[in-house]
Structure formats: C-alpha cells, structure tokens
Motif scaffolding. Structure first.
Motif, PDB file in Angstrom:
ATOM      1  N   THR A  35     -11.010  -4.820   4.522  1.00 56.85           N
ATOM      2  CA  THR A  35     -10.538  -5.035   5.891  1.00 56.85           C
ATOM      3  C   THR A  35     -10.522  -6.513   6.294  1.00 56.85           C
ATOM      4  N   GLN A  36     -10.993  -7.384   5.399  1.00 57.17           N
ATOM      5  CA  GLN A  36     -11.001  -8.822   5.678  1.00 57.17           C
ATOM      6  C   GLN A  36     -10.396  -9.567   4.485  1.00 57.17           C
ATOM      7  N   PRO A  37      -9.809 -10.735   4.714  1.00 58.53           N
ATOM      8  CA  PRO A  37      -9.278 -11.526   3.596  1.00 58.53           C
ATOM      9  C   PRO A  37     -10.360 -11.786   2.549  1.00 58.53           C
ATOM     10  N   VAL A  38      -9.963 -11.819   1.294  1.00 57.21           N
ATOM     11  CA  VAL A  38     -10.902 -12.070   0.195  1.00 57.21           C
ATOM     12  C   VAL A  38     -10.762 -13.512  -0.287  1.00 57.21           C
ATOM     13  N   ILE A  48      -1.509   0.951  -5.408  1.00 54.54           N
ATOM     14  CA  ILE A  48      -0.469   0.123  -4.800  1.00 54.54           C
ATOM     15  C   ILE A  48      -0.743  -0.096  -3.312  1.00 54.54           C
ATOM     16  N   SER A  49      -1.108   0.973  -2.603  1.00 49.66           N
ATOM     17  CA  SER A  49      -1.358   0.852  -1.167  1.00 49.66           C
ATOM     18  C   SER A  49      -2.518  -0.094  -0.878  1.00 49.66           C
ATOM     19  N   ASP A  50      -3.547  -0.087  -1.734  1.00 48.83           N
ATOM     20  CA  ASP A  50      -4.676  -1.002  -1.562  1.00 48.83           C
ATOM     21  C   ASP A  50      -4.222  -2.453  -1.695  1.00 48.83           C
ATOM     22  N   ILE A  51      -3.435  -2.707  -2.728  1.00 48.66           N
ATOM     23  CA  ILE A  51      -2.961  -4.065  -2.982  1.00 48.66           C
ATOM     24  C   ILE A  51      -2.088  -4.545  -1.825  1.00 48.66           C
ATOM     25  N   TRP A  52      -1.208  -3.699  -1.353  1.00 47.05           N
ATOM     26  CA  TRP A  52      -0.327  -4.078  -0.252  1.00 47.05           C
ATOM     27  C   TRP A  52      -1.124  -4.372   1.021  1.00 47.05           C
ATOM     28  N   ASN A  53      -2.144  -3.572   1.285  1.00 54.03           N
ATOM     29  CA  ASN A  53      -2.971  -3.810   2.473  1.00 54.03           C
ATOM     30  C   ASN A  53      -3.660  -5.166   2.409  1.00 54.03           C
ATOM     31  N   MET A  58      -3.995 -11.122   3.655  1.00 58.75           N
ATOM     32  CA  MET A  58      -4.013 -12.480   3.114  1.00 58.75           C
ATOM     33  C   MET A  58      -2.791 -13.300   3.526  1.00 58.75           C
ATOM     34  N   GLY A  59      -1.805 -12.645   4.139  1.00 53.84           N
ATOM     35  CA  GLY A  59      -0.597 -13.356   4.551  1.00 53.84           C
ATOM     36  C   GLY A  59       0.333 -13.691   3.398  1.00 53.84           C
ATOM     37  N   ILE A 101       6.078   2.803  -1.460  1.00 48.31           N
ATOM     38  CA  ILE A 101       4.812   3.211  -2.063  1.00 48.31           C
ATOM     39  C   ILE A 101       4.952   4.627  -2.607  1.00 48.31           C
ATOM     40  N   LYS A 102       4.432   4.851  -3.805  1.00 51.83           N
ATOM     41  CA  LYS A 102       4.641   6.128  -4.485  1.00 51.83           C
ATOM     42  C   LYS A 102       3.873   7.255  -3.793  1.00 51.83           C
ATOM     43  N   SER A 103       4.497   7.819  -2.755  1.00 47.46           N
ATOM     44  CA  SER A 103       3.879   8.921  -2.032  1.00 47.46           C
ATOM     45  C   SER A 103       3.878  10.198  -2.859  1.00 47.46           C
ATOM     46  N   PHE A 104       4.735  10.241  -3.884  1.00 52.27           N
ATOM     47  CA  PHE A 104       4.708  11.339  -4.853  1.00 52.27           C
ATOM     48  C   PHE A 104       5.290  10.828  -6.157  1.00 52.27           C
TER      49      PHE A 104
END
Length: 226
Positions: A35-38, A48-53, A58-59, A101-104
């Motif tokens: 939930t915060q920039p790394v 994929i969804s994690d990476i996109w978030n 991170m901008g 994002i690969k929803s299926f």
C-alpha cells in the motif's frame, strides 16, 4: 536490497524466485498487499494485478501487456481482433481471452454456457482454433534465449530453432525481459501463442537464479517514472 514476494497458499508458486533472490543477496519480504511505495533498488514479485498496483503507487509509466506484438503477427497463423462480450457471435467454436488483467484464462468457447460468468469486458477473439499438439515457454533476456521449458502436450515435438530466433530478431520493440509461449501444430509448424511481460511470466522449471534475474529485469523494464 529487498525482494518483495507475494504471499500465496501455493507455496511452490514463487519458491524458485525466492531461492534465486536469496542466493543473489536479497532480503526477502513477503506481502499480502503493498500500500506504500517501495525502495527504488527492490524487486516486486507477484500476480499481474499486484505488479500493476505497485506501479501505480510508484508513479511508473502505464504498463502495456505484450500479448500479440505487431511485429510477430505473421507467426500467429490466425487473425486476432478485439471485441466486446456482447458482440461475440453465436457461431462456435472460437477462442477468447481478456485484453487487460487476466480475469480468466483464455479458452475455447464451444457453446453458450462456456461464457457464463464472463463480464462485458474487452476480449481478444479469433475464429481460428490452432491444432497445437505441444507447447513451450521460451524465456528471452536481453535478446538471447535464457531457457525453453515444455509445459503442455507432446514433449517429443521440437520447436523450430530458426523460427524462434527469427521471432526474437523481428520483435524490434521487445522489452529486455519477456517470454514467448510457442506451439507446435500437428503438421510440425512452430507458431506463436502469446507473449508475456517479464515481470509476470511463470517459472515452468527455469532454475532459481536465472528466474530471479529474469524477474528482476522484467521489473526494471517497467520501473520507469513518468
């Protein structure tokens, strides 16, 4: 340096990545949701969804999925177009997969009930169903083949090496890390199934350090701030 690795019930999913990053001297940090920039020198491993978030946090510039690169259309051996669910034809069979994002998982639709549960999203669509008897994932790092792993069908069917090298050469807009899923048809032709971004390509048996380096470069490829 830290490698942020997604927590998952499937403990084997990122095990090779974890082992590789440990050997490379990275501190492993497991996460449920970031939930915060790394840190700038870290690597994030996840769905994929994690990476996109994280990319949004991170901008980073907008991430584009590779899927079917324009330079490689001739290797698809089928015409693929974008379509909405509501515009799908009633004539079967055909193949569909989500454009975002690969929803299926991509699927062959043989009858109406195969569409049950799919929301009205944009899809890739093709009426041509390839007669593929074997499938491989080819990992590409800095324009070179890092590894080739069989994952489906007849393991005795071999890819055409010249065609694979030709694809890499012709893919002039390629990122530094990406994978190509390749199929072999019943007639022995090597065809492109799809391309995958390096940050989100599954392992399929690539050794730990090679896989960690591949994911690291995939992350670097998208870690560009606007």
């Amino acid at each position: 340096m830290k490698a942020y690795i997604k927590k998952t019930d499937d403990i084997s999913l990122y095990e090779q990545a974890k082992c590789g990053f440990v050997k490379m001297g990275y501190e492993i940090v497991y996460y449920d949701c970031i939930t915060q920039p790394v840190e700038d020198d870290c690597v994030v491993v996840g769905f994929i969804s994690d990476i996109w978030n994280v990319a949004i946090l991170m901008g980073f510039n907008e991430i584009k999925q590779l899927d079917y690169p324009d330079e490689l259309k001739s290797y698809l051996k089928r015409d693929i177009k974008k379509i909405r669910v509501q515009d799908l034809p009633e004539k079967y069979p055909y193949f569909i997969k989500p454009t975002m994002i690969k929803s299926f998982t991509g699927r062959v639709v043989k009858e109406f009930r195969d569409l049950i549960g799919i929301q009205d999203i944009e899809l890739y669509f093709t009426e041509t169903i390839l007669d593929v008897v074997s499938e491989y994932r080819c990992f590409i790092l800095n324009g070179e083949v890092l590894g080739v792993k069989h994952y489906k069908g007849n393991p005795y069917c071999c890819l055409n090496e010249e065609i694979v090298i030709e694809m890499i050469k012709n893919y002039t807009s390629r990122p530094n890390a990406f994978s190509m899923d390749l199929g072999i048809t019943r007639t022995g032709e090597t065809v492109l199934i799809e391309c995958n971004n390096g940050y989100s390509s599954g392992n399929y048996g690539l050794s730990d350090i090679l896989y960690a380096n591949f994911l690291k470069q995939g992350w670097i490829d998208i870690a560009v701030k606007s």
